[in-house]
Design a protein around this motif. Structure first.
Motif, PDB file in Angstrom:
ATOM      1  N   UNK A  52      -9.957   8.141  -2.512  1.00  0.00           N
ATOM      2  CA  UNK A  52      -9.196   6.885  -2.497  1.00  0.00           C
ATOM      3  C   UNK A  52      -8.509   6.662  -3.838  1.00  0.00           C
ATOM      4  N   UNK A  53      -9.192   6.969  -4.897  1.00  0.00           N
ATOM      5  CA  UNK A  53      -8.607   6.834  -6.240  1.00  0.00           C
ATOM      6  C   UNK A  53      -7.416   7.790  -6.404  1.00  0.00           C
ATOM      7  N   UNK A  54      -7.531   8.994  -5.883  1.00  0.00           N
ATOM      8  CA  UNK A  54      -6.428   9.959  -5.935  1.00  0.00           C
ATOM      9  C   UNK A  54      -5.249   9.442  -5.114  1.00  0.00           C
ATOM     10  N   UNK A  55      -5.527   8.884  -3.948  1.00  0.00           N
ATOM     11  CA  UNK A  55      -4.448   8.315  -3.127  1.00  0.00           C
ATOM     12  C   UNK A  55      -3.735   7.193  -3.873  1.00  0.00           C
ATOM     13  N   UNK A  56      -4.481   6.370  -4.595  1.00  0.00           N
ATOM     14  CA  UNK A  56      -3.866   5.320  -5.410  1.00  0.00           C
ATOM     15  C   UNK A  56      -2.970   5.922  -6.488  1.00  0.00           C
ATOM     16  N   UNK A  57      -3.397   7.040  -7.061  1.00  0.00           N
ATOM     17  CA  UNK A  57      -2.575   7.693  -8.088  1.00  0.00           C
ATOM     18  C   UNK A  57      -1.313   8.302  -7.473  1.00  0.00           C
ATOM     19  N   UNK A  58      -1.398   8.728  -6.220  1.00  0.00           N
ATOM     20  CA  UNK A  58      -0.179   9.188  -5.529  1.00  0.00           C
ATOM     21  C   UNK A  58       0.835   8.053  -5.443  1.00  0.00           C
ATOM     22  N   UNK A  59       0.362   6.869  -5.129  1.00  0.00           N
ATOM     23  CA  UNK A  59       1.264   5.705  -5.093  1.00  0.00           C
ATOM     24  C   UNK A  59       1.855   5.446  -6.476  1.00  0.00           C
TER      25      UNK A  59
END
Length: 192
Positions: free
Chosen positions: A165-172
């Motif tokens: 989830x943290x990685x997905x936030x960094x994608x954003x």
């Protein structure tokens, strides 16, 4: 981006965009080499020689700006911030590095192909030649299959759900960084 693809911006705007890509990919690829990411269990599976873009960007910039292209090269503030974020992630947070890697490389294997083809049409570049080599992933035989395999590596990341989830936030965040670069370019090169 739509103004660039739509032909409402000139070759100068395209060249300046290519310059900005230099800084982003220098951060991605320099960080991989400098920070030992190739052997990292999280980032390592993504750092692949067939994706390397800085040599192609150098060729494009030499074509667009001449042999001394590095002498006047300067990042926009948004580009400098974007590159710094990538470098920070490469040094301290491998999952964050993967987020930026994914956002850039898979984006260029997808929508970037349309931009390269459109640049060929607009400014008369040779098909996959100087000026648009950045968009030619010649070492990748089948881009669709490559993207599927890349996504499978993402799914297999050795991290827990919270880290995913943290990685997905960094994608954003990576998308936001990219958008900030386009906004600054838009201010410098308003659509005709």
């Amino acid at each position: 981006m739509s103004d660039l693809i739509g032909g409402r911006l000139g070759l100068e705007a395209y060249a300046r965009y290519t310059e900005q890509l230099w800084f982003v990919y220098a951060a991605l690829e320099g960080g991989a080499a400098r920070d030992g990411l190739t052997s990292d269990p999280v980032a390592g599976p993504f750092v692949r020689p067939e994706l390397a873009r800085t040599p192609e960007l150098a060729r494009d910039l030499a074509y667009l700006r001449g042999p001394d292209w590095r002498s006047d090269l300067e990042p926009l503030p948004a580009t400098a911030a974007y590159a710094a974020r990538i470098e920070d992630c490469a040094a301290a947070w491998r999952g964050g590095y993967v987020a930026h890697h994914y956002t850039r490389y898979l984006g260029d294997l997808s929508g970037g192909q349309a931009l390269g083809a459109r640049a060929e049409q607009l400014w008369g570049f040779a098909h996959r030649g100087d000026g648009v080599r950045f968009y030619a992933f010649d070492a990748i035989g089948n881009p669709a299959a490559y993207k599927r395999a890349y996504r499978a590596r993402l799914d297999a990341l050795p991290v827990d759900a919270a880290e995913k989830a943290r990685i997905a936030d960094e994608c954003r965040r990576a998308f936001e960084c990219n958008g900030a670069v386009f906004r600054e370019l838009g201010e410098l090169y308003p659509a005709a």
